[in-house]
Scaffold this motif. Sequence first.
Motif, PDB file in Angstrom:
ATOM      1  N   LEU A  34      -1.634 -22.783  41.963  1.00  0.00           N
ATOM      2  CA  LEU A  34      -0.904 -23.888  41.336  1.00  0.00           C
ATOM      3  C   LEU A  34       0.242 -23.378  40.470  1.00  0.00           C
ATOM      4  O   LEU A  34       1.335 -23.953  40.455  1.00  0.00           O
ATOM      5  N   MET A  35       0.003 -22.284  39.752  1.00  0.00           N
ATOM      6  CA  MET A  35       1.019 -21.753  38.854  1.00  0.00           C
ATOM      7  C   MET A  35       2.210 -21.164  39.615  1.00  0.00           C
ATOM      8  O   MET A  35       3.321 -21.091  39.082  1.00  0.00           O
ATOM      9  N   ALA A  36       1.969 -20.753  40.860  1.00  0.00           N
ATOM     10  CA  ALA A  36       3.034 -20.124  41.644  1.00  0.00           C
ATOM     11  C   ALA A  36       3.643 -21.052  42.690  1.00  0.00           C
ATOM     12  O   ALA A  36       4.660 -20.705  43.293  1.00  0.00           O
ATOM     13  N   SER A  37       3.048 -22.222  42.906  1.00  0.00           N
ATOM     14  CA  SER A  37       3.441 -23.076  44.026  1.00  0.00           C
ATOM     15  C   SER A  37       4.727 -23.844  43.748  1.00  0.00           C
ATOM     16  O   SER A  37       4.901 -24.445  42.676  1.00  0.00           O
ATOM     17  N   ASP A  38       5.610 -23.873  44.742  1.00  0.00           N
ATOM     18  CA  ASP A  38       6.817 -24.689  44.659  1.00  0.00           C
ATOM     19  C   ASP A  38       6.496 -26.176  44.792  1.00  0.00           C
ATOM     20  O   ASP A  38       7.361 -27.022  44.514  1.00  0.00           O
ATOM     21  N   ASP A  39       5.280 -26.496  45.243  1.00  0.00           N
ATOM     22  CA  ASP A  39       4.875 -27.894  45.368  1.00  0.00           C
ATOM     23  C   ASP A  39       4.421 -28.490  44.048  1.00  0.00           C
ATOM     24  O   ASP A  39       4.107 -29.680  43.985  1.00  0.00           O
ATOM     25  N   VAL A  40       4.335 -27.664  42.997  1.00  0.00           N
ATOM     26  CA  VAL A  40       3.874 -28.115  41.688  1.00  0.00           C
ATOM     27  C   VAL A  40       5.045 -28.080  40.716  1.00  0.00           C
ATOM     28  O   VAL A  40       5.718 -27.056  40.567  1.00  0.00           O
ATOM     29  N   ASP A  41       5.286 -29.201  40.047  1.00  0.00           N
ATOM     30  CA  ASP A  41       6.332 -29.262  39.025  1.00  0.00           C
ATOM     31  C   ASP A  41       5.693 -29.015  37.657  1.00  0.00           C
ATOM     32  O   ASP A  41       5.512 -27.888  37.238  1.00  0.00           O
TER      33      ASP A  41
END
Length: 393
Positions: A34-41
């Motif tokens: 989650l901390m690295a995902s581009d899908d998470v703002d």
Amino acid sequence: MSARDVVFTFSYETYADAVHRGMMRPPDRILQTLMASDDVDGLLVANPFRSHFSVLGRRLRRDGPAFPESPRRRLVTPTRFRRADPIGKSIVRTYRGYDAALRREAERMGLRSPAVITTNPLVAAFCPFAWASSVTYFGRDDWPSSTGRQRYWPAYLAAYRQIRESEIAVAAVSQQIIDRIDPLGPRAVVPNGVEPEEWAGPVPPAPRWLEAIPTPRAVYAGTLDQRLDVEGIAQLAATRPDLHIVLLGPAPDPDYVRPLDRLPNVHVHPGVGRTELVSVLRNCQLSLLAHRRTPLTEAMSPLKVYEYLAAGLPVVSIDLPPIRGIDDRVLVAPSTGEMGATVDRALEIGAMGEDERSAFIAQHSWAARHRAILALTHRSELLPRCEEMPSLT
């Protein structure tokens, strides 16, 4: 798929606990993704409840690793007078308070209808989350089978009912957990995995303490607790004196494994860091899943099996549903004490070739696992939650 805001909650351990153990358990790995995902703002990470006094004490002492905060990344620790959950109906009211604490922090961050991913069934069931767009429960254990938390079994069973009736999305490490919850909403089996970078490259040197142990070495890596079949290990060691069994991991109750001290071909070693763990596994000849057969072990996805295979080792295991079909190198024995003949077959099979090992690692990477969880959060739309408190009866 556009980036969205997410709230992630641990179950009973904190972000500091995750960092101290090397971010190696399934919830820790989800958070890393989650901390690295581009899908998470925006991302709000929530520890479980802690007492006011313990949180204040840690702040004064400046204990624990710093969370990499930013305007769109934050860690929150909701507090109350007592750390432990109450017993009985008040546990529902308690988690409504947890919901309120998370909502306030989400509003401060400006999160917009975030998706909630929680590893605690009580949070998934008893927090209303009227301010969230979806709720996904990730089940890494079947909590109503955990003898260490037996006094909360009624609450867990009530939580499973509420998760089912509210059509909350469920991702679980085994089909057995899915079956026990029997969710009406979206569901997915997401077994444990491995981090490719940890297992890549040539075989590293063995630690000195391991080099002193003769071969062939059969390794069991993990917490040496009630799941480990101590009597079966003793029987296997007696019938196979040529096999040196390495039990690697912390022992919460040293007396539990003390009967093995007298056996010359059983070697108990404390837990080690991730780099040394990889070195140990890659310098053994085979691996063991020597669990007792219980409702808890029958529902878990043994992380160690995936790591054994990432190291290229054949695996000798008792027959548990979640290990079936993982790989042809997982050989099944009737019990730990009866593994002797299966050990011979495993040694004949030997280690994986490098191409095969690399393919296994790529297929079972954490990144591949977590894509399924993120997809589930997008499939799950939060249905209206009942304003009445769920019943624990």
